[in-house]
Design a protein around this motif. Structure first.
Motif, PDB file in Angstrom:
ATOM      1  N   ARG A 248       0.812  -1.264   0.042  1.00  0.00           N
ATOM      2  CA  ARG A 248       0.080   0.629  -0.111  1.00  0.00           C
ATOM      3  C   ARG A 248       0.868   1.028  -0.085  1.00  0.00           C
ATOM      4  N   GLY A 249       0.794   2.275  -0.414  1.00  0.00           N
ATOM      5  CA  GLY A 249       0.915   3.736  -0.738  1.00  0.00           C
ATOM      6  C   GLY A 249       0.393   4.464  -0.349  1.00  0.00           C
ATOM      7  N   GLY A 250      -0.950   4.864  -1.041  1.00  0.00           N
ATOM      8  CA  GLY A 250      -1.371   5.626  -0.921  1.00  0.00           C
ATOM      9  C   GLY A 250      -3.027   4.883  -0.944  1.00  0.00           C
ATOM     10  N   GLY A 251      -3.100   4.216  -0.798  1.00  0.00           N
ATOM     11  CA  GLY A 251      -4.965   2.863  -0.628  1.00  0.00           C
ATOM     12  C   GLY A 251      -5.576   3.771  -1.626  1.00  0.00           C
ATOM     13  N   HIS A 252      -5.262   4.417  -2.527  1.00  0.00           N
ATOM     14  CA  HIS A 252      -6.218   5.070  -3.173  1.00  0.00           C
ATOM     15  C   HIS A 252      -7.358   4.052  -4.705  1.00  0.00           C
ATOM     16  N   ASN A 253      -6.252   3.148  -4.371  1.00  0.00           N
ATOM     17  CA  ASN A 253      -6.528   2.279  -5.957  1.00  0.00           C
ATOM     18  C   ASN A 253      -7.820   2.209  -5.838  1.00  0.00           C
ATOM     19  N   ILE A 254      -8.563   2.098  -6.766  1.00  0.00           N
ATOM     20  CA  ILE A 254      -9.366   1.202  -6.934  1.00  0.00           C
ATOM     21  C   ILE A 254     -10.527  -0.369  -7.335  1.00  0.00           C
TER      22      ILE A 254
ATOM     23  N   GLY B  59      -1.886  13.974  -9.788  1.00  0.00           N
ATOM     24  CA  GLY B  59      -3.204  13.631 -10.726  1.00  0.00           C
ATOM     25  C   GLY B  59      -4.163  14.715 -10.067  1.00  0.00           C
ATOM     26  N   ILE B  60      -5.597  14.507  -9.932  1.00  0.00           N
ATOM     27  CA  ILE B  60      -6.062  15.780 -10.015  1.00  0.00           C
ATOM     28  C   ILE B  60      -6.698  15.604  -8.524  1.00  0.00           C
ATOM     29  N   ASN B  61      -6.358  15.367  -7.640  1.00  0.00           N
ATOM     30  CA  ASN B  61      -6.984  15.195  -6.134  1.00  0.00           C
ATOM     31  C   ASN B  61      -5.952  14.509  -5.260  1.00  0.00           C
TER      32      ASN B  61
ATOM     33  N   THR C  61      -4.748  11.632  -3.538  1.00  0.00           N
ATOM     34  CA  THR C  61      -4.107  10.311  -3.905  1.00  0.00           C
ATOM     35  C   THR C  61      -2.283  10.265  -4.167  1.00  0.00           C
ATOM     36  N   GLY C  62      -1.969   9.057  -3.473  1.00  0.00           N
ATOM     37  CA  GLY C  62      -0.514   8.448  -3.295  1.00  0.00           C
ATOM     38  C   GLY C  62       0.370   8.763  -3.895  1.00  0.00           C
ATOM     39  N   VAL C  63       1.196   9.895  -4.253  1.00  0.00           N
ATOM     40  CA  VAL C  63       1.937   9.455  -5.548  1.00  0.00           C
ATOM     41  C   VAL C  63       2.988   7.948  -5.966  1.00  0.00           C
ATOM     42  N   ALA C  64       3.302   7.252  -5.549  1.00  0.00           N
ATOM     43  CA  ALA C  64       3.317   5.953  -5.420  1.00  0.00           C
ATOM     44  C   ALA C  64       2.591   5.278  -6.679  1.00  0.00           C
ATOM     45  N   GLY C  65       1.191   5.300  -5.858  1.00  0.00           N
ATOM     46  CA  GLY C  65       0.894   3.633  -6.573  1.00  0.00           C
ATOM     47  C   GLY C  65       0.376   4.822  -8.201  1.00  0.00           C
ATOM     48  N   LEU C  66       0.240   6.054  -7.880  1.00  0.00           N
ATOM     49  CA  LEU C  66      -0.028   6.804  -9.261  1.00  0.00           C
ATOM     50  C   LEU C  66       1.581   6.907 -10.533  1.00  0.00           C
TER      51      LEU C  66
ATOM     52  N   GLY D 122       0.356   8.076 -14.275  1.00  0.00           N
ATOM     53  CA  GLY D 122       0.105   9.888 -14.088  1.00  0.00           C
ATOM     54  C   GLY D 122      -0.320  10.757 -14.364  1.00  0.00           C
ATOM     55  N   PHE D 123      -0.712  11.274 -14.562  1.00  0.00           N
ATOM     56  CA  PHE D 123      -1.561  11.722 -15.234  1.00  0.00           C
ATOM     57  C   PHE D 123      -2.205  13.189 -14.464  1.00  0.00           C
ATOM     58  N   GLY D 124      -2.545  14.640 -14.944  1.00  0.00           N
ATOM     59  CA  GLY D 124      -3.363  15.458 -14.232  1.00  0.00           C
ATOM     60  C   GLY D 124      -3.234  16.957 -14.761  1.00  0.00           C
TER      61      GLY D 124
ATOM     62  N   VAL E 235       8.908  -3.430  -4.517  1.00  0.00           N
ATOM     63  CA  VAL E 235       8.437  -2.465  -3.627  1.00  0.00           C
ATOM     64  C   VAL E 235       9.680  -1.223  -4.357  1.00  0.00           C
ATOM     65  N   VAL E 236       8.597   0.148  -4.448  1.00  0.00           N
ATOM     66  CA  VAL E 236       9.683   1.167  -4.880  1.00  0.00           C
ATOM     67  C   VAL E 236       9.692   2.217  -3.517  1.00  0.00           C
ATOM     68  N   THR E 237      10.984   2.035  -2.813  1.00  0.00           N
ATOM     69  CA  THR E 237      10.958   2.910  -1.416  1.00  0.00           C
ATOM     70  C   THR E 237      10.807   4.631  -2.012  1.00  0.00           C
TER      71      THR E 237
ATOM     72  N   VAL F  94      -7.108   0.923 -21.683  1.00  0.00           N
ATOM     73  CA  VAL F  94      -7.391   1.298 -20.782  1.00  0.00           C
ATOM     74  C   VAL F  94      -6.062   1.625 -19.681  1.00  0.00           C
ATOM     75  N   TYR F  95      -6.237   2.902 -19.024  1.00  0.00           N
ATOM     76  CA  TYR F  95      -4.939   3.801 -18.055  1.00  0.00           C
ATOM     77  C   TYR F  95      -5.240   2.333 -17.431  1.00  0.00           C
ATOM     78  N   VAL F  96      -4.011   1.351 -16.612  1.00  0.00           N
ATOM     79  CA  VAL F  96      -3.805   0.388 -15.413  1.00  0.00           C
ATOM     80  C   VAL F  96      -4.249   1.072 -14.488  1.00  0.00           C
TER      81      VAL F  96
HETATM   82  C1  FAD Z   1     -10.051   9.482  -6.782  1.00  0.00           C
HETATM   83  C2  FAD Z   1      -9.272   9.800  -7.066  1.00  0.00           C
HETATM   84  C3  FAD Z   1      -8.573  10.070  -7.940  1.00  0.00           C
HETATM   85  C4  FAD Z   1      -7.816   9.828  -8.816  1.00  0.00           C
HETATM   86  N1  FAD Z   1      -6.774  10.946  -9.853  1.00  0.00           N
HETATM   87  C5  FAD Z   1      -6.330  10.360 -11.109  1.00  0.00           C
HETATM   88  C6  FAD Z   1      -5.465  11.455 -11.893  1.00  0.00           C
HETATM   89  O1  FAD Z   1      -6.230  12.423 -11.561  1.00  0.00           O
HETATM   90  N2  FAD Z   1      -4.560  10.960 -12.955  1.00  0.00           N
HETATM   91  C7  FAD Z   1      -4.224   9.536 -12.544  1.00  0.00           C
HETATM   92  O2  FAD Z   1      -3.363   9.183 -13.376  1.00  0.00           O
HETATM   93  N3  FAD Z   1      -4.745   8.534 -11.396  1.00  0.00           N
HETATM   94  C8  FAD Z   1      -5.270   8.716 -10.903  1.00  0.00           C
HETATM   95  N4  FAD Z   1      -6.189   7.831  -9.424  1.00  0.00           N
HETATM   96  C9  FAD Z   1      -5.728   6.944  -9.773  1.00  0.00           C
HETATM   97  C10 FAD Z   1      -4.823   6.508  -9.142  1.00  0.00           C
HETATM   98  O3  FAD Z   1      -3.354   6.955  -9.805  1.00  0.00           O
HETATM   99  C11 FAD Z   1      -3.968   5.427  -8.640  1.00  0.00           C
HETATM  100  O4  FAD Z   1      -5.119   5.044  -8.118  1.00  0.00           O
HETATM  101  C12 FAD Z   1      -3.855   5.297  -8.173  1.00  0.00           C
HETATM  102  O5  FAD Z   1      -2.728   3.447  -8.397  1.00  0.00           O
HETATM  103  C13 FAD Z   1      -3.167   5.271  -6.339  1.00  0.00           C
HETATM  104  O6  FAD Z   1      -1.622   5.071  -5.936  1.00  0.00           O
HETATM  105  P1  FAD Z   1      -1.934   4.591  -4.419  1.00  0.00           P
HETATM  106  O7  FAD Z   1      -0.381   4.307  -4.243  1.00  0.00           O
HETATM  107  O8  FAD Z   1      -2.579   5.610  -3.633  1.00  0.00           O
HETATM  108  O9  FAD Z   1      -2.560   3.802  -3.570  1.00  0.00           O
HETATM  109  P2  FAD Z   1      -2.851   2.234  -3.112  1.00  0.00           P
HETATM  110  O10 FAD Z   1      -3.867   1.972  -3.292  1.00  0.00           O
HETATM  111  O11 FAD Z   1      -1.856   2.207  -2.036  1.00  0.00           O
HETATM  112  O12 FAD Z   1      -1.476   1.104  -4.435  1.00  0.00           O
HETATM  113  C14 FAD Z   1      -1.782   0.892  -5.810  1.00  0.00           C
HETATM  114  C15 FAD Z   1      -0.889  -0.310  -6.338  1.00  0.00           C
HETATM  115  O13 FAD Z   1      -0.311   0.152  -6.885  1.00  0.00           O
HETATM  116  C16 FAD Z   1       1.207  -0.864  -6.234  1.00  0.00           C
HETATM  117  N5  FAD Z   1       1.797   0.525  -4.832  1.00  0.00           N
HETATM  118  C17 FAD Z   1       1.451   0.952  -4.155  1.00  0.00           C
HETATM  119  N6  FAD Z   1       2.594   1.680  -3.468  1.00  0.00           N
HETATM  120  C18 FAD Z   1       4.021   0.663  -3.984  1.00  0.00           C
HETATM  121  C19 FAD Z   1       5.185   1.005  -4.093  1.00  0.00           C
HETATM  122  N7  FAD Z   1       6.131   1.834  -3.131  1.00  0.00           N
HETATM  123  N8  FAD Z   1       5.690   0.242  -4.556  1.00  0.00           N
HETATM  124  C20 FAD Z   1       5.380  -0.798  -5.810  1.00  0.00           C
HETATM  125  N9  FAD Z   1       4.090  -1.067  -5.532  1.00  0.00           N
HETATM  126  C21 FAD Z   1       3.313   0.082  -5.007  1.00  0.00           C
HETATM  127  C22 FAD Z   1       0.329  -1.902  -5.571  1.00  0.00           C
HETATM  128  O14 FAD Z   1       0.284  -3.148  -6.291  1.00  0.00           O
HETATM  129  C23 FAD Z   1      -0.697  -1.396  -4.832  1.00  0.00           C
HETATM  130  O15 FAD Z   1      -2.080  -2.495  -5.360  1.00  0.00           O
HETATM  131  C24 FAD Z   1      -7.611   8.719  -9.070  1.00  0.00           C
HETATM  132  C25 FAD Z   1      -7.685   7.787  -8.080  1.00  0.00           C
HETATM  133  C26 FAD Z   1      -8.730   7.922  -7.230  1.00  0.00           C
HETATM  134  C27 FAD Z   1      -9.362   7.098  -5.865  1.00  0.00           C
END
Ligand code: FAD
Length: 475
Positions: free
Chosen positions: A84-90, A144-146, A149-154, A159-161, A210-212, A427-429
């Motif tokens: 988990r990075g920011g925990g946002h992924n759908i 991104g636009i919210n 959101t975690g920078v890691a998963g994005l 990643g676009f915004g 895992v990216v640190t 599709v954008y992953v």
């Molecule tokens: C409300 C909302 C708005 C959004 N808007 C945009 C947008 O404008 N542009 C855009 O590009 N995307 C957008 N997104 C999508 C966003 O890029 C993804 O949800 C992204 O995965 C979020 O990253 P996270 O770290 O918060 O998620 P997490 O759920 O923590 O991580 C997602 C996945 O990434 C992997 N991961 C995370 N961190 C690491 C790490 N450090 N090392 C290895 N693997 C890791 C894991 O497989 C994990 O399951 C949006 C998402 C939401 C919910």
């Protein structure tokens, strides 16, 4: 590398007793929590309330050493491993049922070098946190636009915004990454070192380790930019969208305008009688000088007879958080997404038809506009292959009552299916829900999948990192 094949996926619980995890707990600088222990509930919770999983244990990592220990522990015992990075992924792959979860959200350091214009960023950092540190020097990188959101998963997905048409994807601005690979080693990846791994993490998700630490290139932005909303009655959406597609086709790279189709939230600048009715929202940002920005948004502001026009000079960090109130954690969410090369009349009709039947007031369809610098990068430069796409449609279904799960998901799927004949199939992953595994190879990665699969076989042959949009090791 040990050849322990993890046996279970996140649907299958693996209980971890206190004795089992004791050797790992002893090695950590951060914390480890198991069900019932302090911090566990917070650590297991994700943005999307549809995901309700109970990891056997969560490592709340304090640094790379904790990540190394956790990866080795999971690999040696054949545990499911979620990251988990920011925990946002759908899709919610950041949580597993049983098994071990590495929670990076406590790793919050950001170090900006204003002379070199770079930022070194830990994986628990959110968009808002990185923006805040970089904007102290009038700098930013495309995100991104919210803001929560975690920078890691994005980053790991592309990643676009608001800055992308001018400055590219987030991955186009990634300079290096520190990665803990499946064998428990910390590897530095950049154009100079471990180039294959560096290529793979620029879109290949969490498949390679895992990216640190991420290192980004920064650019001068703001601190004040012309940005804001123009809101129109839904009744005029057809002709507005037709003007919109002409307008964005000729827009400078600095100007990004997205469309949101939804019911109007109770915004103070909208007349009360409009609240709760369908509207078309233009959301625009000009990533350049204020004076130029005001000129660039003038044609957009001249369209139709808006209900409200709140575009003007705004602090960039405030604009980056403008949508946060509509995207708070804790709601149930399901997304479906299509890529479009152009916004044709037929695609517009499909969207208008379905938006007139939104299943809840929180649901929306947004039309993200790409092009510009994003599309000038060769397809094989990074794993993200959609360099010809101009519009990303995201069907964002959102609700609170679990009884509405069926109706909301069915609405999203119906809209997605109806759009399919007008879409690329790509599709954008990062916009894929958890039930689209069949789209990963051709949909998310297309021509780049084969190289990703062979790098997966090299860096993670046992598929330890498989709780993600999974790339299967080749061979
Ligand atoms: C409300 C909302 C708005 C959004 N808007 C945009 C947008 O404008 N542009 C855009 O590009 N995307 C957008 N997104 C999508 C966003 O890029 C993804 O949800 C992204 O995965 C979020 O990253 P996270 O770290 O918060 O998620 P997490 O759920 O923590 O991580 C997602 C996945 O990434 C992997 N991961 C995370 N961190 C690491 C790490 N450090 N090392 C290895 N693997 C890791 C894991 O497989 C994990 O399951 C949006 C998402 C939401 C919910």
């Amino acid at each position: 590398m040990a050849t322990v094949m993890p046996k279970l996926d996140h649907a299958a619980p693996e209980a971890l007793s206190a004795e089992t995890v004791a050797p790992l707990r002893d090695k950590l600088r951060g914390a480890l929590c198991t069900p019932g222990e302090p911090g566990y509930e917070e650590a297991r919770t994700l943005w999307n309330a549809m995901i309700d999983r109970h990891p056997g244990a969560v490592v709340r990592a304090a640094g790379a050493a904790d990540v190394i220990a956790a990866v080795r522990f999971a690999r040696e015992r054949g545990l499911s491993l979620a990251v988990r990075g920011g925990g946002h992924n759908i899709a919610g792959n950041a949580a597993c049922e049983g098994g071990l979860r590495i929670d990076l959200s406590k790793m919050k350091s950001v170090r900006v070098d204003p002379v070199r214009r770079t930022a070194r960023v830990e994986p628990g950092v959110t968009i808002g946190e990185l923006d805040r540190e970089a904007q102290a020097f009038g700098l930013a990188t495309p995100l991104g636009i919210n803001s929560t959101t975690g920078v890691a998963g994005l980053t790991l997905g592309g990643g676009f915004g608001w800055l992308s048409r001018k400055l590219g994807l987030t991955v186009d601005n990634l300079l290096s990454a520190d990665v803990v690979t499946a064998d428990g080693q910390l590897v530095h990846a950049s154009e100079e070192e471990n180039r294959d791994l560096f290529w793979a993490v620029r879109g290949g998700g969490g498949n390679f380790g895992v990216v640190t630490s991420f290192e980004y290139r920064l650019h001068p932005v703001g601190p004040v930019v012309v940005s804001g909303l123009v809101i129109h009655p839904f009744a005029n959406a057809r002709e507005l969208l037709s003007s919109y597609r002409q307008l964005v086709a000729g827009a400078p790279d600095e100007l990004t305008c997205w469309v949101v189709l939804r019911k109007a939230p109770p915004l103070p600048f909208l007349p009360p009688e409009v609240h709760g009715t369908e509207v078309l929202v233009f959301a625009a940002c000009y990533a350049g000088e204020v004076e130029e920005g005001l000129k660039a948004v003038a044609p957009l502001r001249a369209l139709g007879k808006p209900l409200a026009d709140v575009i003007g000079p705004t602090p960039f960090v405030a604009w980056q958080a403008a949508f946060d109130p509509l995207l708070t954690p804790g709601a149930r969410n399901y997304w479906k997404s299509q890529n479009l090369l152009e916004l044709g009349d037929a695609a517009i009709e499909v969207m208008l038809d379905h938006v007139s039947r939104l299943p809840t007031p929180e649901c929306e369809v947004f039309i993200g506009n790409l092009g510009g610098a994003v599309n000038r990068v060769p397809v094989d430069a990074t794993p993200y292959p959609h360099r010809d796409v101009h519009f990303v449609i995201n069907v964002h279904t959102r609700w609170s009552d679990p009884a509405l799960d069926g109706a909301c998901i069915a609405w999203a799927r119906a809209l997605f299916d109806a759009l399919a004949p007008h879409a690329t199939g790509g599709v954008y992953v990062n916009f894929m829900p958890g039930d689209e595994a069949q789209r990963v190879s051709q949909g998310a990665y297309g021509a780049n999948y084969e190289r990703l699969a062979s790098l997966k076989a090299r860096y993670d042959p046992e598929n330890l990192f498989r709780l993600n949009q999974n790339i299967r090791p080749a061979g």
